[in-house]
Design an enzyme around this catalytic site. Structure first.
Site, PDB file in Angstrom:
ATOM      1  N   CYS A 121       0.837  -1.204   0.000  1.00 53.63           N
ATOM      2  CA  CYS A 121       0.000   0.000   0.000  1.00 53.63           C
ATOM      3  C   CYS A 121       0.876   1.261   0.000  1.00 53.63           C
ATOM      4  O   CYS A 121       1.585   1.518   0.970  1.00 53.63           O
ATOM      5  CB  CYS A 121      -0.899  -0.051   1.234  1.00 53.63           C
ATOM      6  SG  CYS A 121      -1.690   1.491   1.678  1.00 53.63           S
TER       7      CYS A 121
ATOM      8  N   CYS B  81       0.241   3.743   2.728  1.00 50.05           N
ATOM      9  CA  CYS B  81       0.747   3.171   3.983  1.00 50.05           C
ATOM     10  C   CYS B  81       2.249   3.406   4.110  1.00 50.05           C
ATOM     11  O   CYS B  81       2.752   3.677   5.204  1.00 50.05           O
ATOM     12  CB  CYS B  81       0.480   1.665   4.047  1.00 50.05           C
ATOM     13  SG  CYS B  81      -1.263   1.215   4.049  1.00 50.05           S
TER      14      CYS B  81
END
Length: 103
Positions: free
Chosen positions: A28, A31
């Site tokens: 991600c 992230c």
């Protein structure tokens, strides 16, 4: 602090301080941007515990807390999830939210 299903209750639910939990995954991109902010908070904040849950490894926690988008930052106080922040947030934004749950 890495958090898993095995120690979630001990580190989060039974915590004597509020806890910021970052639900994330290695693939991600947001992230990956959020990670350094969370690490800074972990080093700098003393009235909160800060932890990370890898959703790829802890799918049961992801399901339990209804995480469908990541990064998801959950604030726990007294064993309850009191706030959920979805997507990337700046250090200032997170600190502002955290300040609402400190004594």
């Amino acid at each position: 602090m890495k958090i898993s299903s095995a120690d979630f209750e001990e580190k989060v639910i039974k915590s004597d301080k509020p806890v910021l939990v970052d639900f994330w995954a290695s693939w991600c991109v947001p992230c990956q941007m959020q990670g350094p902010v969370i690490e800074q908070l972990d080093k700098e904040v003393t009235d909160f515990y800060v932890g990370k849950v890898n959703v790829e490894e802890e799918m049961d926690l992801q399901m339990k807390y209804g995480i469908s988008s990541i990064p998801a930052l959950l604030i726990f106080k007294d064993g309850e999830c009191v706030k959920t922040l979805i997507g990337f947030h700046s250090k200032e934004q997170i600190l502002k939210e955290m300040s609402k749950y400190t004594n």
